[in-house]
Design a protein around this motif. Structure first.
Motif, mmCIF file in Angstrom:
data_model
loop_
_atom_site.group_PDB
_atom_site.id
_atom_site.type_symbol
_atom_site.label_atom_id
_atom_site.label_comp_id
_atom_site.label_asym_id
_atom_site.label_seq_id
_atom_site.Cartn_x
_atom_site.Cartn_y
_atom_site.Cartn_z
ATOM 1 N N MET A 1 -59.452 1.205 25.439
ATOM 2 C CA MET A 1 -60.322 1.077 24.279
ATOM 3 C C MET A 1 -61.610 0.411 24.737
ATOM 4 N N ARG A 2 -62.680 1.133 24.698
ATOM 5 C CA ARG A 2 -63.967 0.633 25.189
ATOM 6 C C ARG A 2 -64.886 0.262 24.032
ATOM 7 N N SER A 3 -64.325 -0.441 23.089
ATOM 8 C CA SER A 3 -65.083 -0.914 21.935
ATOM 9 C C SER A 3 -64.249 -2.000 21.258
ATOM 10 N N GLU A 4 -64.813 -2.579 20.248
ATOM 11 C CA GLU A 4 -64.104 -3.601 19.486
ATOM 12 C C GLU A 4 -62.825 -3.009 18.903
ATOM 13 N N VAL A 5 -61.731 -3.747 18.988
ATOM 14 C CA VAL A 5 -60.460 -3.286 18.430
ATOM 15 C C VAL A 5 -60.083 -4.126 17.226
ATOM 16 N N ASP A 6 -59.206 -3.561 16.430
ATOM 17 C CA ASP A 6 -58.628 -4.314 15.325
ATOM 18 C C ASP A 6 -57.121 -4.087 15.330
ATOM 19 N N GLN A 7 -56.425 -4.799 14.493
ATOM 20 C CA GLN A 7 -54.973 -4.720 14.459
ATOM 21 C C GLN A 7 -54.499 -3.305 14.123
ATOM 22 N N ALA A 8 -55.177 -2.627 13.202
ATOM 23 C CA ALA A 8 -54.771 -1.279 12.797
ATOM 24 C C ALA A 8 -54.833 -0.288 13.956
ATOM 25 N N LEU A 9 -55.732 -0.496 14.878
ATOM 26 C CA LEU A 9 -55.841 0.378 16.044
ATOM 27 C C LEU A 9 -54.863 -0.030 17.140
ATOM 28 N N LEU A 10 -54.843 -1.298 17.497
ATOM 29 C CA LEU A 10 -54.110 -1.759 18.667
ATOM 30 C C LEU A 10 -52.603 -1.869 18.461
ATOM 31 N N GLU A 11 -52.167 -2.384 17.335
ATOM 32 C CA GLU A 11 -50.732 -2.623 17.168
ATOM 33 C C GLU A 11 -49.886 -1.353 17.266
ATOM 34 N N PRO A 12 -50.282 -0.227 16.656
ATOM 35 C CA PRO A 12 -49.454 0.987 16.820
ATOM 36 C C PRO A 12 -49.356 1.448 18.277
ATOM 37 N N ILE A 13 -50.412 1.287 19.037
ATOM 38 C CA ILE A 13 -50.375 1.658 20.451
ATOM 39 C C ILE A 13 -49.382 0.768 21.189
ATOM 40 N N VAL A 14 -49.458 -0.523 20.950
ATOM 41 C CA VAL A 14 -48.553 -1.468 21.601
ATOM 42 C C VAL A 14 -47.105 -1.160 21.209
ATOM 43 N N ARG A 15 -46.872 -0.897 19.940
ATOM 44 C CA ARG A 15 -45.508 -0.605 19.477
ATOM 45 C C ARG A 15 -44.977 0.691 20.097
ATOM 46 N N ASP A 16 -45.820 1.709 20.202
ATOM 47 C CA ASP A 16 -45.412 2.957 20.871
ATOM 48 C C ASP A 16 -44.999 2.689 22.308
ATOM 49 N N LEU A 17 -45.760 1.851 22.987
ATOM 50 C CA LEU A 17 -45.447 1.539 24.380
ATOM 51 C C LEU A 17 -44.186 0.691 24.502
ATOM 52 N N LEU A 18 -43.957 -0.181 23.543
ATOM 53 C CA LEU A 18 -42.718 -0.955 23.543
ATOM 54 C C LEU A 18 -41.498 -0.057 23.395
ATOM 55 N N ALA A 19 -41.644 1.025 22.648
ATOM 56 C CA ALA A 19 -40.529 1.934 22.400
ATOM 57 C C ALA A 19 -40.222 2.834 23.606
ATOM 58 N N GLU A 20 -41.157 2.950 24.537
ATOM 59 C CA GLU A 20 -40.944 3.782 25.716
ATOM 60 C C GLU A 20 -39.916 3.146 26.654
ATOM 61 N N LYS A 21 -39.173 3.989 27.344
ATOM 62 C CA LYS A 21 -38.271 3.499 28.386
ATOM 63 C C LYS A 21 -39.111 3.114 29.599
ATOM 64 N N ALA A 22 -38.739 2.058 30.265
ATOM 65 C CA ALA A 22 -39.492 1.587 31.443
ATOM 66 C C ALA A 22 -39.360 2.534 32.616
ATOM 67 N N LEU B 1 -57.519 -2.778 27.600
ATOM 68 C CA LEU B 1 -56.635 -1.823 28.242
ATOM 69 C C LEU B 1 -55.212 -2.301 28.037
ATOM 70 N N VAL B 2 -54.308 -1.351 27.884
ATOM 71 C CA VAL B 2 -52.910 -1.704 27.705
ATOM 72 C C VAL B 2 -52.120 -1.099 28.857
ATOM 73 N N VAL B 3 -51.341 -1.951 29.504
ATOM 74 C CA VAL B 3 -50.530 -1.557 30.645
ATOM 75 C C VAL B 3 -49.090 -1.401 30.160
ATOM 76 N N ASP B 4 -48.461 -0.272 30.524
ATOM 77 C CA ASP B 4 -47.092 -0.024 30.071
ATOM 78 C C ASP B 4 -46.085 -0.815 30.901
ATOM 79 N N LYS B 5 -44.817 -0.691 30.555
ATOM 80 C CA LYS B 5 -43.753 -1.455 31.214
ATOM 81 C C LYS B 5 -43.623 -1.116 32.693
ATOM 82 N N ALA B 6 -44.063 0.074 33.073
ATOM 83 C CA ALA B 6 -43.988 0.503 34.469
ATOM 84 C C ALA B 6 -45.212 0.067 35.268
ATOM 85 N N GLY B 7 -46.138 -0.661 34.634
ATOM 86 C CA GLY B 7 -47.321 -1.147 35.333
ATOM 87 C C GLY B 7 -48.441 -0.131 35.433
ATOM 88 N N ARG B 8 -48.450 0.853 34.523
ATOM 89 C CA ARG B 8 -49.486 1.889 34.524
ATOM 90 C C ARG B 8 -50.429 1.700 33.339
#
Length: 176
Positions: free
Chosen positions: A155-176, A143-150
């Motif tokens: 992801m309820r299965s095995e993850v890989d970099q191709a799946l997880l990194e874009p999600i993390v980067r999208d969340l980093l780009a969001e305003k808190a 599970l990925v928690v955003d900057k606001a703590g939500r």
């Protein structure tokens, strides 16, 4: 009678679907308007280096990975999690592992073998996992928690970099 059975089957299948887009691995990024606060989470780190408290990481993206020593996909996703951590750590991303329904000795042996660079909490009762709506039989789960703590992604299965990194980067780009 047959029509009624078919109708019940169609309705049951419709109830299992979601309007939230999912990828092939069954994961989903949650729209900002639909996000809910992550539950309170904290615990002693298995390596004895201190305590992790999710609330102390507000303002950061936090990746929470639920794993167990007896879970082969958990082992194979470990290097992928490390790749995402290495690629995003300087951007303010925190990773935490949560070991569920395991024996401490086996969990410690797993950590000694896999050598993650982030900490893990020992959760033998799976209480933390259940607070995040992660049943112990559905690991690995990330599970990925955003900057606001939500909770922003599940992801309820095995993850890989191709799946997880874009999600993390999208969340980093969001305003808190």
């Amino acid at each position: 009678m047959r029509r009624a059975l078919v109708l019940m089957l169609v309705l049951a299948l419709a109830a299992c679907t979601s309007s939230t887009p999912k990828n092939a691995l069954g994961s989903r990024k949650i729209a900002v308007a639909d996000r809910v606060a992550a539950p309170t989470m904290g615990g002693e780190l298995m390596d004895g280096s201190g305590r992790f408290e999710l609330a102390q990481h507000k303002g950061q993206v936090v990746v929470v990975n639920f794993w167990a020593s007896y879970c082969p996909p958990c082992r194979s996703e470990a290097p992928e999690l490390e790749k995402v951590l290495a690629a995003t750590k300087t951007d303010g991303v925190t990773f935490i592992g949560v070991n569920v329904r395991d024996q401490r000795g086996k969990a410690e042996a797993y950590l000694a073998d896999v050598k993650p660079t982030y900490g893990s909490i020992f959760d033998p009762s799976a209480a933390l996992a259940l607070n995040f709506d992660v049943p112990p039989n559905s690991i690995p789960a990330t599970l990925v928690v955003d900057k606001a703590g939500r909770i922003a992604a599940v992801m309820r299965s095995e993850v890989d970099q191709a799946l997880l990194e874009p999600i993390v980067r999208d969340l980093l780009a969001e305003k808190a």
